[in-house]
Design a protein around this motif. Structure first.
Motif, short mmCIF file in Angstrom:
data_model
loop_
_atom_site.label_atom_id
_atom_site.label_comp_id
_atom_site.label_asym_id
_atom_site.label_seq_id
_atom_site.Cartn_x
_atom_site.Cartn_y
_atom_site.Cartn_z
N ASN A 68 0.84 -1.20 0.00
CA ASN A 68 0.00 0.00 0.00
C ASN A 68 0.88 1.25 0.00
N TRP A 69 0.30 2.34 -0.41
CA TRP A 69 1.07 3.57 -0.58
C TRP A 69 1.63 4.09 0.74
N CYS A 70 0.92 3.90 1.81
CA CYS A 70 1.38 4.42 3.11
C CYS A 70 2.66 3.72 3.55
N ASP A 71 2.70 2.39 3.42
CA ASP A 71 3.93 1.67 3.78
C ASP A 71 5.09 2.05 2.88
N ARG A 72 4.82 2.21 1.57
CA ARG A 72 5.89 2.64 0.65
C ARG A 72 6.40 4.03 1.03
N MET A 73 5.48 4.93 1.34
CA MET A 73 5.87 6.29 1.69
C MET A 73 6.74 6.28 2.95
N ARG A 74 6.32 5.58 3.98
CA ARG A 74 7.08 5.55 5.23
C ARG A 74 8.42 4.83 5.05
N GLY A 91 21.21 10.72 -2.36
CA GLY A 91 20.37 9.54 -2.17
C GLY A 91 19.18 9.85 -1.29
N ALA A 92 19.37 10.68 -0.27
CA ALA A 92 18.27 11.06 0.62
C ALA A 92 17.21 11.84 -0.14
N LYS A 93 17.65 12.78 -0.97
CA LYS A 93 16.68 13.55 -1.76
C LYS A 93 15.89 12.64 -2.69
N GLN A 94 16.57 11.71 -3.29
CA GLN A 94 15.90 10.76 -4.19
C GLN A 94 14.88 9.92 -3.41
N ALA A 95 15.24 9.50 -2.21
CA ALA A 95 14.31 8.71 -1.39
C ALA A 95 13.12 9.55 -0.96
N TYR A 96 13.35 10.82 -0.61
CA TYR A 96 12.22 11.70 -0.27
C TYR A 96 11.29 11.87 -1.47
N CYS A 97 11.86 11.98 -2.67
CA CYS A 97 11.04 12.09 -3.88
C CYS A 97 10.23 10.81 -4.09
N GLU A 98 10.85 9.66 -3.86
CA GLU A 98 10.15 8.38 -3.96
C GLU A 98 9.01 8.30 -2.94
N ALA A 99 9.25 8.84 -1.75
CA ALA A 99 8.21 8.85 -0.72
C ALA A 99 7.00 9.65 -1.20
N LEU A 100 7.25 10.82 -1.75
CA LEU A 100 6.16 11.65 -2.24
C LEU A 100 5.45 11.01 -3.42
N GLU A 101 6.21 10.40 -4.31
CA GLU A 101 5.60 9.73 -5.47
C GLU A 101 4.76 8.53 -5.07
N SER A 102 5.02 7.98 -3.88
CA SER A 102 4.25 6.84 -3.40
C SER A 102 2.84 7.24 -2.99
N VAL A 103 2.67 8.50 -2.67
CA VAL A 103 1.38 8.99 -2.20
C VAL A 103 0.43 9.13 -3.38
N GLY A 104 -0.81 8.72 -3.17
CA GLY A 104 -1.81 8.88 -4.22
C GLY A 104 -2.04 10.34 -4.54
N LEU A 105 -2.45 10.62 -5.75
CA LEU A 105 -2.66 12.01 -6.18
C LEU A 105 -3.68 12.73 -5.31
N ASP A 106 -4.70 12.03 -4.84
CA ASP A 106 -5.73 12.66 -4.01
C ASP A 106 -5.18 13.16 -2.69
N GLU A 107 -4.21 12.45 -2.12
CA GLU A 107 -3.65 12.81 -0.82
C GLU A 107 -2.36 13.62 -0.93
#
Length: 115
Positions: A68-74, A91-107
């Motif tokens: 689920n998106w929440c687990d991917r984001m965290r 690498g940290a910036k890339q991971a933060y970007c991945e975290a945001l991309e994991s979130v659904g567009l609605d949230e």
């Protein structure tokens, strides 16, 4: 051994390959919905001299149990914290970007300021 006991030992610095294997085995006894969470919370609480093991544990959780998106984001957020603390800012910036991309567009608008 229970997962809580294993986590406590890992968090105290007993991050041997054997202990991590015990952790992965104990995960199979945890409800499926909580397995990824155990990986990313344990990883971020590991001592900093075990960053590689922590990163591997998050990657294991992402590939095996994240559905689920929440687990991917965290997971990516905790990965970013570990990378940032180790000085890998790119690498940290890339991971933060991945975290945001994991979130659904609605949230996403809720999480944009955080990432």
């Amino acid at each position: 051994m229970k997962i809580a006991e294993i986590k406590a030992r890992i968090e105290r610095g007993e991050c041997t390959a054997e202990m991590l294997d015990l952790f992965k085995t104990a995960l199979k006894r945890v409800p499926k919905s909580g397995r990824c969470q155990h990986c990313y919370t344990t990883a971020v609480s590991m001592p900093s001299n075990f960053n590689q093991q922590a990163i591997s544990l998050i990657q294991y959780g992402l590939t095996q149990y994240c559905d689920n998106w929440c687990d991917r984001m965290r997971s990516y957020q905790n990965l970013a914290i570990i990378l940032e603390n180790s000085g890998d800012y790119i690498g940290a910036k890339q991971a933060y970007c991945e975290a945001l991309e994991s979130v659904g567009l609605d949230e996403r608008t809720v999480y944009d300021p955080e990432y």
